[in-house]
Scaffold this motif. Structure first.
Motif, short mmCIF file in Angstrom:
data_model
loop_
_atom_site.label_atom_id
_atom_site.label_comp_id
_atom_site.label_asym_id
_atom_site.label_seq_id
_atom_site.Cartn_x
_atom_site.Cartn_y
_atom_site.Cartn_z
N MET A 36 74.42 -58.88 -24.92
CA MET A 36 73.41 -58.18 -25.69
C MET A 36 73.61 -58.33 -27.18
SD MET A 36 72.82 -54.60 -23.80
CE MET A 36 72.05 -54.51 -22.25
N GLU A 37 74.87 -58.38 -27.58
CA GLU A 37 75.15 -58.45 -29.00
C GLU A 37 76.52 -59.08 -29.22
OE1 GLU A 37 75.36 -55.35 -32.76
OE2 GLU A 37 74.24 -54.83 -30.97
N LYS A 38 76.66 -59.77 -30.34
CA LYS A 38 77.92 -60.41 -30.69
C LYS A 38 78.41 -59.80 -31.99
CE LYS A 38 79.70 -65.08 -30.85
NZ LYS A 38 79.32 -66.50 -30.83
N VAL A 39 79.69 -59.44 -32.05
CA VAL A 39 80.27 -58.80 -33.22
C VAL A 39 81.49 -59.59 -33.67
CG1 VAL A 39 81.34 -56.70 -34.11
CG2 VAL A 39 79.49 -56.53 -32.44
N LYS A 40 81.53 -59.97 -34.93
CA LYS A 40 82.70 -60.66 -35.47
C LYS A 40 83.76 -59.62 -35.79
CE LYS A 40 84.36 -63.86 -38.85
NZ LYS A 40 84.13 -65.19 -39.26
N LEU A 41 84.95 -59.81 -35.23
CA LEU A 41 86.03 -58.86 -35.42
C LEU A 41 86.94 -59.31 -36.55
CD1 LEU A 41 86.92 -58.29 -31.68
CD2 LEU A 41 85.48 -56.87 -33.14
N THR A 42 87.36 -58.35 -37.36
CA THR A 42 88.24 -58.66 -38.48
C THR A 42 89.60 -57.99 -38.34
OG1 THR A 42 87.34 -56.80 -39.73
CG2 THR A 42 86.29 -58.95 -40.05
N GLU A 43 89.80 -57.20 -37.30
CA GLU A 43 91.05 -56.47 -37.10
C GLU A 43 91.78 -57.01 -35.88
OE1 GLU A 43 91.30 -52.74 -38.26
OE2 GLU A 43 89.60 -52.85 -39.61
N ASP A 44 93.09 -56.74 -35.81
CA ASP A 44 93.90 -57.17 -34.67
C ASP A 44 93.65 -56.33 -33.42
OD1 ASP A 44 95.07 -59.14 -36.22
OD2 ASP A 44 96.80 -57.93 -36.73
N LYS A 45 93.29 -55.05 -33.62
CA LYS A 45 93.05 -54.15 -32.50
C LYS A 45 91.60 -53.68 -32.52
CE LYS A 45 97.76 -52.44 -32.37
NZ LYS A 45 98.62 -51.26 -32.41
N VAL A 46 91.06 -53.50 -31.32
CA VAL A 46 89.67 -53.06 -31.19
C VAL A 46 89.64 -51.85 -30.27
CG1 VAL A 46 87.37 -53.66 -30.40
CG2 VAL A 46 88.80 -55.39 -31.47
#
Length: 76
Positions: free
Chosen positions: A1-11
């Motif tokens: 549904m959606e794509k999110v670019k992650l900038t952190e080591d933990k989510v």
């Protein structure tokens, strides 16, 4: 549904489920800088069996750059 670019080591992810009055919908969230952001829209849950079995959520971890790593799921 959606794509999110992650900038952190933990989510951190969260699922809100609403079963009141037969609504049977879930919404998905992730935490970004101490704020919860919704991912996509509400998702309708369908119960298609003759007897109630419940709905199951799956949590997955997959490497995108190299083999290995870990995923820790708590408070689930």
């Amino acid at each position: 549904m959606e794509k999110v670019k992650l900038t952190e080591d933990k989510v951190r992810i969260r699922i809100n489920a609403d079963f009141e009055g037969g609504k049977d919908e879930v919404e998905f969230f992730y935490q970004n800088k101490n704020r919860w952001k919704r991912i996509g829209g509400a998702h309708k849950l369908y119960f298609k069996m003759d007897h109630f079995m419940g709905c199951r959520f799956g949590l997955f971890a997959y490497a995108t750059r190299e083999k290995g790593g870990k995923a820790v799921f708590t408070d689930f």
